[in-house]
Each structure stands twice: as C-alpha cells, then as structure tokens.
Write a protein that holds these residues in place. Structure first.
Motif, PDB file in Angstrom:
ATOM      1  N   ALA A  20       0.835  -1.211   0.000  1.00 21.71           N
ATOM      2  CA  ALA A  20       0.000   0.000   0.000  1.00 21.71           C
ATOM      3  C   ALA A  20       0.862   1.251   0.000  1.00 21.71           C
ATOM      4  N   LEU A  21       1.951   1.228   0.748  1.00 19.07           N
ATOM      5  CA  LEU A  21       2.858   2.376   0.782  1.00 19.07           C
ATOM      6  C   LEU A  21       3.451   2.647  -0.598  1.00 19.07           C
ATOM      7  N   ILE A  22       3.861   1.588  -1.286  1.00 21.27           N
ATOM      8  CA  ILE A  22       4.410   1.743  -2.642  1.00 21.27           C
ATOM      9  C   ILE A  22       3.362   2.359  -3.567  1.00 21.27           C
ATOM     10  N   VAL A  23       2.113   1.905  -3.446  1.00 20.39           N
ATOM     11  CA  VAL A  23       1.027   2.441  -4.275  1.00 20.39           C
ATOM     12  C   VAL A  23       0.802   3.916  -3.968  1.00 20.39           C
ATOM     13  N   VAL A  24       0.712   4.259  -2.685  1.00 19.40           N
ATOM     14  CA  VAL A  24       0.466   5.650  -2.291  1.00 19.40           C
ATOM     15  C   VAL A  24       1.596   6.555  -2.778  1.00 19.40           C
ATOM     16  N   LEU A  25       2.822   6.083  -2.685  1.00 19.34           N
ATOM     17  CA  LEU A  25       3.953   6.897  -3.133  1.00 19.34           C
ATOM     18  C   LEU A  25       3.947   7.102  -4.652  1.00 19.34           C
ATOM     19  N   GLY A  26       3.172   6.296  -5.366  1.00 22.07           N
ATOM     20  CA  GLY A  26       3.027   6.480  -6.810  1.00 22.07           C
ATOM     21  C   GLY A  26       2.210   7.697  -7.178  1.00 22.07           C
ATOM     22  N   THR A  27       1.513   8.265  -6.207  1.00 14.27           N
ATOM     23  CA  THR A  27       0.740   9.471  -6.497  1.00 14.27           C
ATOM     24  C   THR A  27       1.645  10.700  -6.597  1.00 14.27           C
ATOM     25  N   VAL A  28       2.896  10.556  -6.151  1.00 19.55           N
ATOM     26  CA  VAL A  28       3.885  11.638  -6.271  1.00 19.55           C
ATOM     27  C   VAL A  28       4.661  11.385  -7.555  1.00 19.55           C
ATOM     28  N   THR A  29       4.318  12.093  -8.628  1.00 16.18           N
ATOM     29  CA  THR A  29       4.878  11.814  -9.949  1.00 16.18           C
ATOM     30  C   THR A  29       5.217  13.099 -10.686  1.00 16.18           C
ATOM     31  N   ILE A  30       6.382  13.098 -11.334  1.00 21.06           N
ATOM     32  CA  ILE A  30       6.775  14.209 -12.207  1.00 21.06           C
ATOM     33  C   ILE A  30       7.056  13.615 -13.581  1.00 21.06           C
ATOM     34  N   PRO A  31       6.256  13.937 -14.605  1.00 22.46           N
ATOM     35  CA  PRO A  31       6.504  13.399 -15.948  1.00 22.46           C
ATOM     36  C   PRO A  31       7.852  13.860 -16.493  1.00 22.46           C
ATOM     37  N   MET A  32       8.512  12.952 -17.231  1.00 21.88           N
ATOM     38  CA  MET A  32       9.825  13.265 -17.812  1.00 21.88           C
ATOM     39  C   MET A  32       9.825  12.833 -19.272  1.00 21.88           C
ATOM     40  N   PRO A  33      10.697  13.455 -20.086  1.00 19.11           N
ATOM     41  CA  PRO A  33      10.836  12.991 -21.464  1.00 19.11           C
ATOM     42  C   PRO A  33      11.372  11.563 -21.482  1.00 19.11           C
TER      43      PRO A  33
END
Length: 196
Positions: A20-33
C-alpha cells in the motif's frame, strides 16, 4: 502452531502495508521525457527492503505488480494493465523486485545500522533497479544503451534523496517501533538500537 499462524498473519499484514505504501507513493509523480516519470515509488521499494528484509520485501513489490497487471491503477500516474509491462518502464518495475531483495540483504544483515541501510538503498534501490531498467528502456524506445544511460542520470539526484529519506525513516522506525521489523529479529533489532 498458533504462534506460527500469528507470525504468518503479521507477515501478511506487513507485506500488505508496504504494498500500500508503494502504491500511495506512486501518487507523487513528475513526468519526464522518454516515458519514465520521476516517482516516489522507489522510496517505497527501498523502505520495504530495509524494513521487511529480503524474504518479504519482494512479496510487497510482487503484490503491487500483480495489482497493476490485473488493471488496477496502482503505478505512478494511475497506470495499470498489462501494457505497463511492455512500455519503457517495464525494466524498472521488474528491477524493483531484485532491488528490494538486495536492499534487504544489505540493510538487514547481522548488524543493521544506518550506513548499511543507506548502502542497501543505494545499491538495491538505485544500481540494481537501473541495471534492469536502462536496458529495457533502451530496447523499447529503440535508442542505444549509452545515450539511454546518460539520459537516466536526470533521475539520480532524486534517487539519492530517496536513499537519504529511506535511511532516516528506517532508522527512526527501528528506534520507535522495532516490531515493524518482525518478531524473529526483534532482539537483535533492540540490541542494534541500543548500540546506535
């Protein structure tokens, strides 16, 4: 027998919490080329390895990947489905499994300490994940390995910050709640906390 089932229940709960922690941390995202976003999910992988060890940590990662495979939006940016295992991030995702094992092997060795946690997070959470991720990214994007590796250096500063965060959080958790590290190593954990 009841004690074994209690241990199994605690292990399952710990695996689920870190998934669950890994999933929640996926909400912090910065798109990159290049199709590989900057995400905090690798911090979750590092923490799982350092806290759960090499036996349980990969189960947390596998649970997240299984949920993604059946289509749940558990990966960075709300991604899921079998397609993520065919895209440029596929190698990084598989690298999480090996990375969690390596973090656990180093961080949870006989005498755990802050430097072992840091070394484990650095080697397992960065080096091992990159060793899986970069070649697959190069293959999927049709780019040579060298330029892909160089372009991946943009992730290194953020990943180094995750190593520091994983180290601080793991050491703090060990002092505050040693039971999070499992019942088998609890005496050794308490001794290492007193020695730290």
């Amino acid at each position: 027998m009841a004690e074994q089932s209690g241990d199994l229940g605690r292990d399952i709960a710990r695996v689920a919490v870190f998934a669950a922690l890994i999933v929640v941390l996926g909400t912090v995202t910065i798109p990159m080329p290049g199709g590989v976003p900057v995400t905090a999910q690798t911090l979750g992988v590092m923490l799982a390895g350092a806290v759960l060890g090499p036996r349980l940590a990969p189960l947390s990662v596998l649970l997240v990947l299984l949920l993604a495979a059946v289509g749940l939006p558990v990966l960075s940016g709300g991604r899921g489905g079998l397609g993520v295992f065919l895209g440029p991030t596929a190698g990084y995702l598989i690298g999480w499994i090996a990375g969690a094992i390596v973090v656990g092997l180093i961080a949870r060795s006989a005498r755990p300490s802050w430097w072992r946690v840091g070394l484990g997070a650095l080697v397992g959470g960065i080096l091992v994940v990159y060793l899986f991720g970069i070649p697959v990214q190069a293959l999927v994007l049709g780019v040579d390995l060298g330029p892909t590796a160089v372009s991946s250096l943009v992730f290194l500063p953020g990943d180094l910050l995750k190593v520091v965060a994983a180290t601080v959080l793991t050491v703090t958790l060990r002092r505050a709640y040693p039971r999070a590290f499992g019942t088998r190593g609890s005496a050794a954990t308490r001794a290492s906390v007193r020695a730290a």
